[in-house]
Design an enzyme around this catalytic site. Structure first.
Site, PDB file in Angstrom:
ATOM      1  N   HIS A  26       0.823  -1.226   0.000  1.00 26.85           N
ATOM      2  CA  HIS A  26       0.000   0.000   0.000  1.00 26.85           C
ATOM      3  C   HIS A  26       0.854   1.272   0.000  1.00 26.85           C
ATOM      4  O   HIS A  26       0.306   2.366  -0.181  1.00 26.85           O
ATOM      5  CB  HIS A  26      -0.919   0.041   1.227  1.00 26.85           C
ATOM      6  CG  HIS A  26      -1.982  -1.006   1.228  1.00 26.85           C
ATOM      7  ND1 HIS A  26      -2.850  -1.176   0.183  1.00 26.85           N
ATOM      8  CD2 HIS A  26      -2.315  -1.941   2.159  1.00 26.85           C
ATOM      9  CE1 HIS A  26      -3.684  -2.184   0.467  1.00 26.85           C
ATOM     10  NE2 HIS A  26      -3.373  -2.667   1.645  1.00 26.85           N
ATOM     11  N   ASP A  69      -2.597 -10.791  -2.227  1.00 24.63           N
ATOM     12  CA  ASP A  69      -3.179 -10.238  -0.998  1.00 24.63           C
ATOM     13  C   ASP A  69      -4.637  -9.857  -1.282  1.00 24.63           C
ATOM     14  O   ASP A  69      -4.980  -9.499  -2.411  1.00 24.63           O
ATOM     15  CB  ASP A  69      -2.372  -8.998  -0.593  1.00 24.63           C
ATOM     16  CG  ASP A  69      -2.745  -8.455   0.775  1.00 24.63           C
ATOM     17  OD1 ASP A  69      -2.010  -8.722   1.742  1.00 24.63           O
ATOM     18  OD2 ASP A  69      -3.781  -7.747   0.869  1.00 24.63           O
ATOM     19  N   HIS A  79      -6.200  -7.307  -0.447  1.00 20.40           N
ATOM     20  CA  HIS A  79      -6.318  -5.876  -0.737  1.00 20.40           C
ATOM     21  C   HIS A  79      -5.533  -5.534  -2.000  1.00 20.40           C
ATOM     22  O   HIS A  79      -4.502  -6.151  -2.283  1.00 20.40           O
ATOM     23  CB  HIS A  79      -5.773  -5.047   0.435  1.00 20.40           C
ATOM     24  CG  HIS A  79      -6.450  -5.336   1.741  1.00 20.40           C
ATOM     25  ND1 HIS A  79      -5.925  -6.224   2.661  1.00 20.40           N
ATOM     26  CD2 HIS A  79      -7.608  -4.879   2.263  1.00 20.40           C
ATOM     27  CE1 HIS A  79      -6.745  -6.285   3.711  1.00 20.40           C
ATOM     28  NE2 HIS A  79      -7.769  -5.488   3.497  1.00 20.40           N
ATOM     29  N   ASP A  83      -4.460 -12.799   3.467  1.00 24.34           N
ATOM     30  CA  ASP A  83      -5.717 -12.332   4.057  1.00 24.34           C
ATOM     31  C   ASP A  83      -6.934 -12.582   3.168  1.00 24.34           C
ATOM     32  O   ASP A  83      -8.050 -12.194   3.534  1.00 24.34           O
ATOM     33  CB  ASP A  83      -5.621 -10.847   4.455  1.00 24.34           C
ATOM     34  CG  ASP A  83      -4.892  -9.996   3.435  1.00 24.34           C
ATOM     35  OD1 ASP A  83      -4.604 -10.496   2.334  1.00 24.34           O
ATOM     36  OD2 ASP A  83      -4.603  -8.822   3.753  1.00 24.34           O
TER      37      ASP A  83
END
Ligand SMILES: [Zn+2]
Length: 309
Positions: free
Chosen positions: A125, A162, A164, A246
């Site tokens: 991120h 991931d 995200h 995740d």
């Protein structure tokens, strides 16, 4: 040749405060599982600190100085609502980025077949000029640009599974036709980027959003039908993996339903592809994963596939 495992005790000393999901116990859980008998052949290495020169290929020097300058002598300093600095955060962030660079070196020097970096803070991120989403430096992007600068590679791909979207990696790669970024992620979900129509300057960005509650079938379908063909077409010279766990069914931060065997499956497919076009060069680095048991078993499945590859 074997699989290298890069980590460092400093990555446990990045303290995000009580109740924070991105906690040191995550890394303890991963490392404890990788201490078991079946992983005794891993080539265990200490992650060095990334140099400022390595980090500056992704992040402006002023950002790096401001971030390291914000590391508190005691207590906590908030970067944003999710992202926290503690006294150990500067060294942890330097080791996390340094792990990926050192892993790239070990693979390209032919010392090991591939490598997994068990590090935190995560990185995908982190925008060039903005820490966010538990991430300080974009470890995988720093590793990719290191492979270019140190080893003269040109075409590098990052695969990010991931849950995200890796907005920071996409930002770093979107304007360079020789860098490829592909992401499977839940949508809608934080950080809100990663729509299917975001393609980069030369179709070098591939976003494969998955609806909440999607599971193995949808994930494997997108990887088989879209991701692997695009990767084959791109012909990377090296593959880097943003390995977040995740999207696992037991993860508390998202609603996808992947299982340990899905992580083995995609890793195996990425290794086959790397064998075909990238001389088998693969470096993977830990991103998210917030159920400690699922994180340990899914990362073990991933490393098992790396070792078998
Ligand atoms: Zn994540």
């Amino acid at each position: 040749m074997t699989t290298a495992l890069f980590s460092h005790g400093a990555c446990l000393r990045h303290d995000t405060g009580p109740g924070h999901p991105e906690c040191p116990d995550r890394l303890r859980a991963v490392l404890a599982r990788l201490e078991t008998e079946e992983f005794s052949w891993l080539d265990r290495r200490e992650a060095p600190q990334a140099s400022l020169e390595q980090i500056a290929r992704v992040h402006p020097a002023a950002y790096v100085q401001a971030l390291l300058g914000a590391v508190p002598a005691q207590g906590y300093a908030a970067v944003d609502g999710d992202t926290v600095l503690s006294p150990g955060s500067g060294e942890a962030a330097l080791r996390a980025a340094g792990a990926v660079c050192a892993a790239v070196d070990a693979v390209l020097a032919g010392e090991v077949r591939n490598a997994f970096c068990a590090v935190r803070p995560p990185g995908h991120h982190a925008e060039p000029d903005q820490a966010m989403g538990f991430c300080l430096f974009n470890n995988v992007a720093i590793g990719a640009l290191h492979a270019r600068a140190r080893w003269g590679l040109r075409r590098i791909a990052v695969i990010d599974f991931d849950v995200h979207h890796g907005n920071g990696t996409q930002s770093s790669f979107a304007d360079d036709p020789d860098l490829f970024y592909a992401s499977t992620h839940q949508s809608p979900l934080y950080p809100g980027t990663g729509q299917a129509h975001e393609h980069g300057i030369a179709n070098n960005i591939m976003n494969l959003p998955l609806r909440p509650f999607a599971g193995s079938a949808e994930f494997r379908g997108q990887v088989t039908d879209r991701l692997l063909p695009a990767l084959r077409h791109f012909k990377p010279e090296m593959l880097l993996i943003s390995a977040g766990f995740d999207a696992h069914a037991r993860d508390p931060l998202a609603q996808l339903n992947l299982l340990d065997e899905d992580y083995y499956w995609i890793t195996e497919h990425l290794l086959h592809l790397a064998d075909a076009c990238a001389k088998g060069r693969v470096v993977s680095t830990l991103e998210g994963g917030y159920d400690l048991g699922a994180l340990a078993s899914a990362s073990a499945a991933h490393v098992r596939a790396l070792m078998a590859g």
